[in-house]
Design an enzyme around this catalytic site. Structure first.
Site, PDB file in Angstrom:
ATOM      1  CG  ASP A 237      51.541  53.117  45.989  1.00 60.02           C
ATOM      2  OD1 ASP A 237      52.516  53.174  46.760  1.00 60.02           O
ATOM      3  OD2 ASP A 237      51.604  53.447  44.796  1.00 60.02           O
ATOM      4  CD  GLN A 238      45.556  49.903  47.280  1.00 60.65           C
ATOM      5  OE1 GLN A 238      44.557  49.894  47.987  1.00 60.65           O
ATOM      6  NE2 GLN A 238      45.742  50.819  46.353  1.00 60.65           N
TER       7      GLN A 238
END
Length: 293
Positions: A237-238
């Site tokens: 999720d980055q």
């Protein structure tokens, strides 16, 4: 007159004369510019450009005869300009669609939204396959006449992703959409598909990770619910952010209402992110995106 449309994208360090050099080459090749969007990020001195142009698909009259446009001819003509400016550039034929696989788990709202928008002609791609780690959404694939594959992660990460990659290659997939796909991909897989996996996250990254994000948000008393479309990479999720949006919520909203409202913003954000990808509006530089439309 019959025409063929192209999209040209370029990025490089900003220098004087870039627009003139690019547009001159397009015009000399017989292109008629329909739309031009350019931006210079002054903080880093980086130039980005996206141009839509059209060329005639039939030969010109003999008295006006010029070289017939082909992508190969354009590339050979533009090569000197690209080298002079150390430019990274691409040329896309507009009527050629990329092939997208949709990966899902048990939640259907994002899958439905992608398929309906595709059916309405709002997503410029082909969707030849849907893949899942559960059987729950097979009926939706059947409804839209798209092959459905269930791949079992219980066999182990390496074997599972080998099976997944086999399906993607069989269907000649160009890009992968994670439509609330609840399975963590390995660093090896995300590196192999670098900048070709688009994910939807329920929030402004990196807030509210893990299970029941809307329950977490409700208990924190948040005033905005957001969602993020981003490229998936080896850092969970980055990845680089493509599109975000929010819905304002009231303290009187229940957890159930949070979930419903969150699904609404997730639907919109995923589709908007995909649109920008297929329109070639996303430029990447050192791990961040610039959207030029």
């Amino acid at each position: 007159m019959n025409t063929v449309n192209y999209t040209f994208t370029a990025s490089c360090q900003d220098k004087s004369g870039l627009i003139a050099a690019i547009t001159h080459t397009i015009a000399a090749a017989g292109g008629n510019i329909l739309n031009l969007a350019q931006y210079t990020a002054v903080d880093i001195g980086k130039f980005f450009c996206r141009i839509d142009f059209a060329v005639s698909s039939v030969p010109a009259p003999e008295e006006e005869q010029t070289a017939v446009f082909t992508p190969d001819v354009f590339r050979s003509v533009f090569e000197d300009t690209a080298r002079r400016f150390a430019m990274e550039w691409h040329l896309y034929r507009t009527d050629e669609k990329q092939r997208m696989a949709v990966l899902v788990s048990k939640t259907s709202h994002c899958l439905y939204e992608v398929l309906l928008k595709h059916q309405d002609g709002q997503l410029h791609c082909d969707i030849p396959v849907i893949i899942s780690n559960h059987p729950d959404l097979c009926s939706i694939a059947t409804e839209f006449h798209i092959p459905f594959y269930q791949v079992d992660p219980a066999k182990g990460k390496s074997a599972y992703e080998a099976d997944l990659n086999g399906i993607l290659k069989e269907y000649r997939i160009d890009v992968v959409c994670l439509a609330r796909y609840m399975q963590i991909l390995s660093p090896e897989f995300t590196r192999e598909w670098k900048n070709r996996i688009i994910n939807i996250h329920h929030g402004f990254l990196p807030a509210f990770k893990g299970a029941k994000p809307y329950h977490q948000a409700w208990h924190k008393g948040v005033k905005l619910i957001g969602a993020t479309a981003h490229f998936a990479n080896e850092d969970l999720d980055q990845g680089p952010i493509i599109f975000q949006d929010v819905i304002r919520v009231r303290d009187t909203n229940s957890i159930e209402e949070f979930v419903r409202m969150g699904k609404d913003v997730e639907r919109k954000v995923l589709v908007e992110g995909l649109k920008r990808y297929f329109n070639h509006s996303i430029f990447l530089h050192e791990g961040r995106t610039f959207i030029i439309e």
